[in-house]
Design a protein around this motif. Structure first.
Motif: not given
Length: 486
Positions: A139, A148, A136, A181, A185, A145, A142-143
């Motif tokens: 980052i 995770n 995770p 994070i 999250d 995702d 992350r968009e």
């Protein structure tokens, strides 16, 4: 219904093995467990009961949980087949090709399918054990995702973070994850586990407490180095780069590490054999001239890997080996490479092209759009064969009149050369059939001690489960899991 997700501070921190061990430990406690991984990337896969395919790690976890393999356990599987390009498998079936340019947008659109699989599994069990992918802390990914925190947040699944102390820097890895994070999250993470500790765990007590103080997360255990993990099938090709001591072994069986090697766990049963030294040959290294047998493994991109074989000079090594009377076996893509030609008129692997194979079998292969996915059972060399097929391509030729095996309904499968030295088959997993492995090794004058590979894996899972019961607060993890979805 309870759920718990293990995420890692990075790749190869041991998430897959810990999830498998927890699946077995919880199953031993009488719970019905289902493994789940929203998104996986691997060319090692297994055929499921519903006629699909999932990553090898989820197949192992299902075995650990003592449940049938199902495509819902790994709803999105990416199988790399070229630089910046992967085959996309959704719910066990080929959906198309993903490239680096459309990967992020495409995966965001796959979240509904991921959730469908998760909800179906959750209705069938007491607890779902979820494995994340990568970390995770990435980052930048992350968009969109779904592997995770993207999944954990939507499903409201509690997370425990796994850190690998063997690689060093585990305090920074866990604390750094907390730092990078976002707060929402971070709130999903309820604790951490330290994995792969060598020595006395008491020696890390100060570090353990420091992680708790810095991160604000509770520790749920320090897991020792699990020596039994080497007996489990591996999904990640990084394991091929790690040397294995073979001081007591004798006859060399060599396998070149192809750029797109697939299902290399086919060879794992050979590691049980006391008279065998399994040598995985990396690029830039010749195939050992003293090898008793060369095995060409599966490939996710057969034509590209056939070119790579010539680039490495391995074709010369194999042809010389054959001229000296050496044996060569090919499995799946390796079987196709042993023939005269491989053609791709539909552009399955990329631009339409043909390529010459090694010419060691009088066969030709045409790649076809339909992927064969099925469990198989039959006989080979008068012994029982059990395995599975997972391939694209139709193979025919004179050597197919000498089949490797007779499968259900007496269907001939595979091919053997006129001199008997070269064997090709689409059957994965046949070396796990103890009597058949013994019979095939005897053809090479290698004695087998007849160890049962399936039993060896099962015993390893039980041993790992026992270690986790000893070193991990599993009751505490169950309390976290019980809060899922609330």
């Amino acid at each position: 219904m309870a759920t718990l997700m293990l995420q890692g501070t990075g790749s190869d921190v041991g998430k897959s093995v810990l999830v498998a061990g927890l699946c077995r430990a919880l199953s031993n406690r009488g719970l019905r467990v289902m493994p789940f991984k929203p998104q996986n990337m691997s060319n090692n896969a297994a055929v499921t009961s519903d006629g699909g395919e999932i990553g090898r790690a989820q197949a192992l976890q299902a075995i650990a949980a003592r449940v049938e393999l199902h495509s819902d356990m790994n709803p999105v599987l990416l199988k790399p087949q070229a630089d910046r390009q992967s085959q996309l498998i959704v719910h066990g079936k080929v959906r198309g090709i993903l490239g680096s340019s459309n990967f992020r947008e495409a995966r965001r659109n796959l979240l509904p399918q991921v959730m469908e699989s998760y909800y179906r599994l959750s209705k069938q069990c007491d607890i779902v054990m979820v494995e994340g992918a990568g970390s995770p802390a990435e980052i930048n990914l992350r968009e969109g995702d779904i592997a995770n925190m993207g999944f954990a947040r939507v499903a409201n699944v509690p997370v425990v973070l796994v850190g690998d102390i063997d690689r060093g820097g585990v305090i920074a890895a866990i604390a750094g994850t907390k730092m990078v994070i976002d707060s929402a999250d971070s709130a999903m993470i309820h604790g951490f586990i330290i994995n792969k500790f060598r020595g006395d765990p008491a020696l890390f007590e100060d570090g353990y407490q420091s992680i708790e103080q810095i991160s604000g997360w509770r520790g749920y255990g320090i897991v020792p180095w699990l020596s039994d993990a080497v007996r489990l099938p591996s999904e990640d090709a990084v394991i091929l780069e790690k040397p294995v001591s073979s001081a007591k072994k004798r006859q060399i069986i060599a396998c070149p590490i192809l750029p797109r090697i697939a299902n290399f766990d086919d060879l794992d049963p050979l590691k049980l054999e006391p008279e065998v030294e399994l040598v995985m040959v990396p690029p830039g290294t010749p195939i050992p001239a003293e090898a008793a047998l060369i095995i060409l493994p599966g490939s996710k991109a057969t034509i590209a890997d056939m070119s790579a074989i010539r680039d490495q000079g391995w074709d010369i090594d194999m042809l010389s080996h054959h001229r000296r009377g050496g044996a060569i076996w090919g499995i799946c893509g390796g079987y196709q490479m042993l023939g005269r030609t491989i053609s791709d008129p539909h552009g399955i692997e990329g631009p339409i092209r043909d390529i010459a194979g090694l010419g060691l079998l009088d066969i030709a292969t045409e790649l076809a759009p339909l992927k064969e996915l099925k469990a198989v059972r039959g006989t080979a060399f008068d012994e029982v064969l059990e395995g599975y097929e997972m391939h694209v391509g139709i193979t025919s030729g004179a050597d197919c009149k000498r089949p490797f095996a007779l499968l259900q309904r007496q269907r001939p499968e595979g091919a053997i050369s006129a001199d008997g030295l070269v064997i090709g088959t689409y059957c994965h997993g046949f070396l796990g059939s103890t009597a058949l492995r013994r019979a095939m090794l005897q053809r090479l004058r290698i004695n087998s001690d007849g160890r049962d590979y399936v039993a060896s894996v099962d015993a390893a899972l039980d041993n790992i489960a026992s270690e986790l019961e000893r070193y991990v607060d599993i009751d505490g993890l169950l309390r976290i899991a019980a809060g899922a979805g609330q």
